[in-house]
Design an enzyme around this catalytic site. Structure first.
Site, short mmCIF file in Angstrom:
data_model
loop_
_atom_site.label_atom_id
_atom_site.label_comp_id
_atom_site.label_asym_id
_atom_site.label_seq_id
_atom_site.Cartn_x
_atom_site.Cartn_y
_atom_site.Cartn_z
CE LYS A 283 -16.68 43.42 -34.25
NZ LYS A 283 -17.16 42.20 -34.97
CE LYS B 89 -18.80 39.99 -28.69
NZ LYS B 89 -19.54 40.05 -29.99
CE LYS C 76 -15.65 33.77 -34.47
NZ LYS C 76 -16.51 34.65 -34.78
#
Ligand code: AQP
Length: 332
Positions: free
Chosen positions: A111, A191, A194
Site C-alpha cells: 500500500k 487479491k 475494495k
C-alpha cells in the site's frame, strides 16, 4: 466461551473476497463463540478516502454485514470510532512495537507504493489492529490470508507488553482461516480488494455482476473461443469452485479444456450462480436500508457492549503501566 474479534474497513462495498475469506466464517462462528465484529473506520482513513463518503459507507457496511447474516442477538456489531479505547491502546502499543517489524509487513509495502508520501498511519495500521483484538482479549481472529502476518505481529506485541507489565494479561490470538483464504480479483492477478476496483460486491444486481464479470481476465493463453483452455490457470474457474455444485465445476473444466464453451459462456453461468447465492442478502439489505433507525440502534447497542469490555481492559492497562488514575485526580 472463547472470544472472537474481527474487523472490516468501510472503504467500499463488501465484496466476494471479504465474504468468502472472512465474513462467512464470522456468521458461522457467532453460533459457537463470544463474537465481537467491528467496522474499522480508523483503519479506513489510512489510505486516500473522501470524508463525505465515510459515514454512508460505514452505514452501508453495517447493512451488508447484517444482511449477510451477522445477528446482533448473538454477536456484538459496532463501529471502531465509537469506542475510543481502541486508539488509546494503539498508542500504548506503539511503545512496545519495533519500527522494523512494521516496515517489513507485506500490506505496508504494497500500500505504501500507492501513496505519494508514506504516512505514519499506514505504518501503524497493524498496531491499531493489535489494539482492536487485544482490547477484548480475543483468542481467535477470523481473517483472510493477507492478515495472517499482522496477527503474528499482534502476538509479538502481546508478548512484549506482557513481559513488561504483566505476564498472561493479554492472550496471543490465533488466526482462523477459511479454505477461501485468498480470492483473486477480476484482473486475474491481485487479491480482490475494495481499493483496486477488481471486485464484485455481494449486493450487486444480476445485471451489474454481469457487467463486472464480462471483461474479467481468464486464462491468458485462450485468445479465441476455439482455443482449448487450462481451467487451473483461470480465475473464473476458481470462482466457480465457490459458487457452483461439483458436477457443474467438472463440466466447466471439461468444456474449457475442449473449447466446448467460450469464456463468456462460462462467465454467464458463474454470474447466475453468484446472483442467486446473494439474492436473499440483497433483499435483506434493501429492507434494512429502508429502516436505518433499526441499524443505528444495533450499532449503538453494540458500541455500549463493546465499550463496557474495553473500559475495563484499559483501566487495568493504565494501572499496570503506572498511570495516575484520572478518576482520583482529574475531571474526565
Ligand atoms: N481477496 C480476499 N480474499 C480473502 N479474504 C479477503 N479479505 C479481504 N480481501 C480478501 C478479508 O476480508 C476481511 C476484511 O478486509 P478489510 O476490508 O478489513 O481489509 P482488506 O484486506 O484490506 O480488504 P480490501 O478489500 O483489500 O480493502 P482495501 O482495498 O480497502 O484495503 C479481512 O479479514 C481480509 O483478510
Amino acid at each position: 466461551m472463547r472470544r472472537v474479534f474481527s474487523g472490516i474497513q468501510p472503504s467500499g462495498e463488501l465484496h466476494l473476497g471479504n465474504y468468502l475469506g472472512a465474513v462467512r466464517n464470522w456468521v458461522d462462528m457467532q453460533n459457537e463463540y463470544d463474537c465481537f465484529f467491528c467496522i474499522v473506520d480508523y483503519h479506513a482513513i489510512t489510505q486516500d478516502y473522501e470524508a463525505a463518503k465515510l459515514h454512508p459507507r460505514t452505514l452501508d457496511m453495517a447493512v451488508s454485514l447484517l444482511a449477510a447474516g451477522i445477528d446482533p442477538e448473538r454477536a456484538v456489531l459496532f463501529v471502531q470510532s465509537h469506542v475510543l479505547e481502541h486508539t488509546e491502546l494503539a498508542w500504548v502499543f506503539t511503545t512496545v512495537t519495533p519500527i522494523g517489524e512494521l516496515e517489513r509487513m507485506t500490506q505496508f509495502k504494497d500500500k505504501s507504493r500507492r501513496q505519494e508520501s508514506v504516512l505514519a498511519g499506514l505504518l501503524n495500521y497493524p498496531v491499531l489492529q493489535a489494539a482492536d483484538v487485544l482490547l477484548y482479549k480475543a483468542q481467535m481472529v477470523p481473517v483472510g490470508e493477507d492478515q495472517v502476518q499482522h496477527i503474528e505481529l499482534m502476538r509479538e506485541i502481546a508478548r512484549k507488553w506482557n513481559a513488561r507489565y504483566g505476564e498472561g494479561f493479554f492472550p496471543e490470538p490465533q488466526p482462523a482461516i477459511t479454505h477461501a483464504r485468498r480470492i483473486i480479483g477480476l484482473d486475474g492477478q491481485a487479491k480482490m480488494s475494495k481499493s483496486l476496483d477488481n471486485t464484485i460486491g455481494i449486493n450487486e444486481s444480476a445485471e451489474s455482476i454481469w457487467q463486472h464479470l464480462r471483461p474479467a481476465v481468464t486464462d491468458p493463453a485462450r485468445v479465441k473461443k476455439s482455443d482449448p483452455g487450462t481451467p487451473e490457470k483461470c480465475n473464473i474457474y476458481s470462482l466457480h469452485q465457490h459458487f457452483s455444485p461439483e458436477e457443474m465445476i467438472q463440466e466447466v473444466a471439461e468444456k474449457c479444456r475442449t473449447a466446448g464453451w467460450g469464456c463468456l459462456d462460462c462467465k454467464k453461468v458463474l454470474g447466475e450462480k453468484i446472483a442467486a447465492t446473494f439474492a436473499p442478502f440483497r433483499e435483506r439489505a434493501a429492507e434494512l436500508r429502508a429502516d436505518p433507525e433499526t441499524v443505528f440502534e444495533i450499532l449503538r447497542d453494540g458500541a455500549d457492549r463493546a465499550r463496557a469490555v474495553a473500559e475495563e481492559t484499559m483501566r487495568e492497562v493504565r494501572e499496570r503501566m503506572g498511570f495516575m488514575p484520572a478518576d482520583q485526580y482529574a475531571r474526565r
